[in-house]
Design an enzyme around this catalytic site. Structure first.
Site, PDB file in Angstrom:
ATOM      1  N   SER A 166       0.897  -1.278   0.040  1.00  0.00           N
ATOM      2  CA  SER A 166      -0.052   0.057  -0.082  1.00  0.00           C
ATOM      3  C   SER A 166       0.928   1.267  -0.174  1.00  0.00           C
ATOM      4  O   SER A 166       1.951   1.131  -0.541  1.00  0.00           O
ATOM      5  CB  SER A 166      -1.059   0.027   1.051  1.00  0.00           C
ATOM      6  OG  SER A 166      -2.014   0.969   0.814  1.00  0.00           O
ATOM      7  N   TYR A 205      -5.056   7.539  -7.068  1.00  0.00           N
ATOM      8  CA  TYR A 205      -3.939   6.564  -6.678  1.00  0.00           C
ATOM      9  C   TYR A 205      -4.165   6.541  -5.094  1.00  0.00           C
ATOM     10  O   TYR A 205      -4.129   5.559  -4.396  1.00  0.00           O
ATOM     11  CB  TYR A 205      -2.618   6.998  -7.018  1.00  0.00           C
ATOM     12  CG  TYR A 205      -1.439   6.141  -6.491  1.00  0.00           C
ATOM     13  CD1 TYR A 205      -1.367   4.685  -7.054  1.00  0.00           C
ATOM     14  CD2 TYR A 205      -0.655   6.494  -5.413  1.00  0.00           C
ATOM     15  CE1 TYR A 205      -0.244   4.037  -6.354  1.00  0.00           C
ATOM     16  CE2 TYR A 205       0.324   5.735  -5.009  1.00  0.00           C
ATOM     17  CZ  TYR A 205       0.521   4.394  -5.424  1.00  0.00           C
ATOM     18  OH  TYR A 205       1.402   3.546  -5.004  1.00  0.00           O
ATOM     19  N   LYS A 209      -5.235   3.465  -2.692  1.00  0.00           N
ATOM     20  CA  LYS A 209      -4.236   2.984  -1.266  1.00  0.00           C
ATOM     21  C   LYS A 209      -5.202   3.143  -0.298  1.00  0.00           C
ATOM     22  O   LYS A 209      -4.973   2.064   0.780  1.00  0.00           O
ATOM     23  CB  LYS A 209      -3.147   3.660  -1.471  1.00  0.00           C
ATOM     24  CG  LYS A 209      -2.180   3.769  -2.403  1.00  0.00           C
ATOM     25  CD  LYS A 209      -1.562   2.233  -2.490  1.00  0.00           C
ATOM     26  CE  LYS A 209      -1.716   1.634  -3.808  1.00  0.00           C
ATOM     27  NZ  LYS A 209      -0.906   0.294  -4.005  1.00  0.00           N
TER      28      LYS A 209
END
Length: 327
Positions: A166, A205, A209
């Site tokens: 992550s 993005y 995550k």
């Protein structure tokens, strides 16, 4: 320490230690491992005496180049193997997991590293590409591999580890999609235009995550370490040099030049997380130690959204492959 200060402190003043764990007899899968963090993690695993290291990559040709490089640098032959995995295709994910489960005697470690940071809107399978690769396919693969890892635990009296790569950027996600109606978070993430305005991907993005962490925590709450024989954890490698994010905004290149760790140093965190035991189940690791995720993730609001993400994503995964979430 604020999130920003912690980031700069980590990048400038913390160097994760070089891994020293012994992986003798272990079979390791690393996705997205023909370049960058995945490749360097695979190199570490190979150097640390793993019996089999699987490079799970989209391009077999590039995977073979990486295999040769790793074998040459570690002076270990017949350890690294290349298998095809295209995270933009659900069928490819399922085919890879099926082949791995049938052909590999055991799976002790799976590092789910493959991801994208897209600068253009594109749909892969059912969702915007970042969500498909980083979230849906990542957990489709996790669920598809876990039965083999449970079998490995029982057959070899060991505790396998599945690590999802992550990022600390989950702390900076503006998760506006959580305001969607119940059951509609992923539908909102798949809308190219909202309120008459085209959705920008500058924050996508970070959101992907965050979704990884929310779902990973929900998974481990339902399958606690006391009754589940596989450790599942999440790791933040820090901001690193790599080819990753080359479609992203230009300022990232400047930040990378000024702040980034080498891929080898970043990969140390992946190997560290993958070598951890039961104490790391459901945990978020950063700088080679268990760390708390964002304040939002740990809040009551975050807990409620975590449950929503769990329900939506498991339903989506069952729609892709019936029974895949029954582990």
């Amino acid at each position: 320490m604020s999130e920003i200060l912690r980031f700069f402190h980590s990048q400038f003043f913390v160097t994760p230690p070089k891994p020293t764990a012994n992986f003798t007899g272990k079979t390791v899968i690393v996705t997205g491992s023909n370049v960058g963090l995945g490749k360097e993690a695979a190199r570490h695993f190979t150097a640390l005496n793993a019996s089999t290291v699987i490079l799970a990559v989209r391009s077999l040709e590039k995977g073979e180049v990486a295999r040769t490089d790793i074998e040459t640098s570690t002076n270990r032959k017949d350890v690294v193997k290349v298998m095809q995995l295209d995270m933009s295709s659900y069928q490819s994910v399922l085919d890879f997991a099926s082949k791995a489960s049938k052909e590999l005697e055991r799976v002790d470690i799976a590092v789910l590293n493959a991801g994208v940071n897209r600068g253009v809107w594109e749909v892969f399978e059912q969702d915007e590409s970042t969500i498909t690769v980083n979230v849906v396919s990542t957990f489709l693969l996790a669920f598809a591999l876990l039965p083999k890892m449970k079998e490995t635990s029982q057959k070899f009296n060991t505790r396998p580890t599945l690590t999802v790569v992550s990022s600390e950027v989950h702390e900076w996600a503006s998760f506006e999609e959580r305001k969607a109606l119940d059951g509609q978070i992923f539908a909102r993430l798949n809308e190219k235009t909202v309120g008459g305005k085209q959705v920008g991907l500058g924050n996508r993005y970070q959101v992907s995550k965050l979704l990884e962490i929310l779902f990973g925590r929900a998974l481990c709450e339902r399958y606690p370490s006391s009754s589940f024989p596989v450790t599942v954890n999440l790791v933040n490698p820090g901001f690193c040099h790599s080819e990753f994010g080359r479609e992203g905004p230009g300022f990232l290149a400047i930040m990378r030049f000024l702040l980034a760790r080498t891929t080898e140093v970043g990969a140390r965190t992946l190997v560290h997380a993958a070598s951890q035991g039961v104490e790391s189940h459901g945990k978020y690791l950063s700088d080679a130690q268990i760390t708390e995720p964002s304040v939002y993730v740990r809040s009551e609001e975050g807990k409620k959204d975590q449950e929503r993400v769990w329900k939506e994503l498991t339903k989506k995964l069952e729609g892709i492959s019936e029974g895949v979430t029954r582990i």
